[in-house]
Design a protein around this motif. Structure first.
Motif, PDB file in Angstrom:
ATOM      1  N   THR A  61       0.863  -1.175   0.000  1.00 42.72           N
ATOM      2  CA  THR A  61       0.000   0.000   0.000  1.00 42.72           C
ATOM      3  C   THR A  61       0.901   1.227   0.000  1.00 42.72           C
ATOM      4  O   THR A  61       1.683   1.427   0.930  1.00 42.72           O
ATOM      5  CB  THR A  61      -0.935   0.026   1.226  1.00 42.72           C
ATOM      6  N   ASN A  62       0.811   2.016  -1.064  1.00 37.64           N
ATOM      7  CA  ASN A  62       1.627   3.217  -1.219  1.00 37.64           C
ATOM      8  C   ASN A  62       0.679   4.409  -1.279  1.00 37.64           C
ATOM      9  O   ASN A  62       0.018   4.636  -2.285  1.00 37.64           O
ATOM     10  CB  ASN A  62       2.475   3.116  -2.492  1.00 37.64           C
ATOM     11  N   ASN A  63       0.612   5.156  -0.170  1.00 36.65           N
ATOM     12  CA  ASN A  63      -0.295   6.299  -0.059  1.00 36.65           C
ATOM     13  C   ASN A  63       0.371   7.634  -0.353  1.00 36.65           C
ATOM     14  O   ASN A  63      -0.190   8.678  -0.041  1.00 36.65           O
ATOM     15  CB  ASN A  63      -0.907   6.335   1.355  1.00 36.65           C
ATOM     16  N   ILE A  64       1.550   7.633  -0.950  1.00 38.09           N
ATOM     17  CA  ILE A  64       2.253   8.876  -1.282  1.00 38.09           C
ATOM     18  C   ILE A  64       1.523   9.542  -2.450  1.00 38.09           C
ATOM     19  O   ILE A  64       1.303   8.922  -3.495  1.00 38.09           O
ATOM     20  CB  ILE A  64       3.725   8.606  -1.673  1.00 38.09           C
ATOM     21  N   LEU A  65       1.156  10.810  -2.278  1.00 34.88           N
ATOM     22  CA  LEU A  65       0.392  11.520  -3.302  1.00 34.88           C
ATOM     23  C   LEU A  65       1.254  12.423  -4.173  1.00 34.88           C
ATOM     24  O   LEU A  65       0.822  12.828  -5.247  1.00 34.88           O
ATOM     25  CB  LEU A  65      -0.727  12.344  -2.643  1.00 34.88           C
ATOM     26  N   GLY A 124       9.464   2.795  -3.461  1.00 38.76           N
ATOM     27  CA  GLY A 124       9.357   1.425  -3.968  1.00 38.76           C
ATOM     28  C   GLY A 124       8.198   1.267  -4.911  1.00 38.76           C
ATOM     29  O   GLY A 124       7.823   2.192  -5.625  1.00 38.76           O
ATOM     30  N   LEU A 125       7.605   0.104  -4.881  1.00 38.79           N
ATOM     31  CA  LEU A 125       6.561  -0.252  -5.834  1.00 38.79           C
ATOM     32  C   LEU A 125       5.237   0.447  -5.544  1.00 38.79           C
ATOM     33  O   LEU A 125       4.977   0.870  -4.419  1.00 38.79           O
ATOM     34  CB  LEU A 125       6.354  -1.765  -5.812  1.00 38.79           C
ATOM     35  N   ASP A 126       4.411   0.545  -6.574  1.00 38.82           N
ATOM     36  CA  ASP A 126       3.063   1.095  -6.424  1.00 38.82           C
ATOM     37  C   ASP A 126       2.186   0.122  -5.654  1.00 38.82           C
ATOM     38  O   ASP A 126       2.509  -1.056  -5.506  1.00 38.82           O
ATOM     39  CB  ASP A 126       2.442   1.350  -7.805  1.00 38.82           C
TER      40      ASP A 126
END
Length: 139
Positions: free
Chosen positions: A72-76, A86-88
């Motif tokens: 889980t990548n919550n970077i906006l 890292g990965l999406d």
């Protein structure tokens, strides 16, 4: 007669020794990587990147029962925090290869580095000496 008794005692002792086993020696970090790990820091690279992440921004949920990781990548933003996170978000296949005491994590068959697990801290080191990266996670 003493020789026979001593020989018999030695034989019995050696017959019993192979059945002794210390299962504690057979543990490795892959058995404890299961669960959720929050990205805490990424550092390294030729220019000396050192980015701290807030808990919950990026986390990896490892499931060794089905050999997957749910990221889980919550970077906006599209800045360095996103580039080095890292990965999406998504579910990826994983594999952990053991070479002696060293374990290497592969995500979708791509080498993501060696695993260093110490308590509640997980480090993935891509082992590129001059310009490699170290990702640090915490439970």
């Amino acid at each position: 007669m003493k020789y026979i008794k001593l020989s018999l005692l030695i034989c019995v002792t050696f017959l019993l020794f192979p059945s002794c086993n210390n299962d504690d020696d057979n543990t490795n970090s892959s058995t404890t990587i299961n669960g959720t790990w929050h990205l805490k820091n990424v550092r390294g690279g030729f220019v000396g990147i050192n980015i701290d992440y807030t808990r919950g921004e990026v986390f990896y949920d490892f499931n060794l029962n089905n050999n997957t990781v749910n990221i889980t990548n919550n970077i906006l933003t599209t800045g360095p925090e996103d580039i080095y996170a890292g990965l999406d978000s998504g579910t990826y296949s994983i594999r952990i290869e053991q070479n002696g005491t060293t374990e290497t994590l592969f995500i979708d068959n791509v080498d993501k580095g060696t695993i260093d697990l110490q308590g509640n801290t997980l480090q993935l080191d891509d082992n590129i000496a001059a310009d490699g990266f170290l990702m640090e996670f915490e439970r």
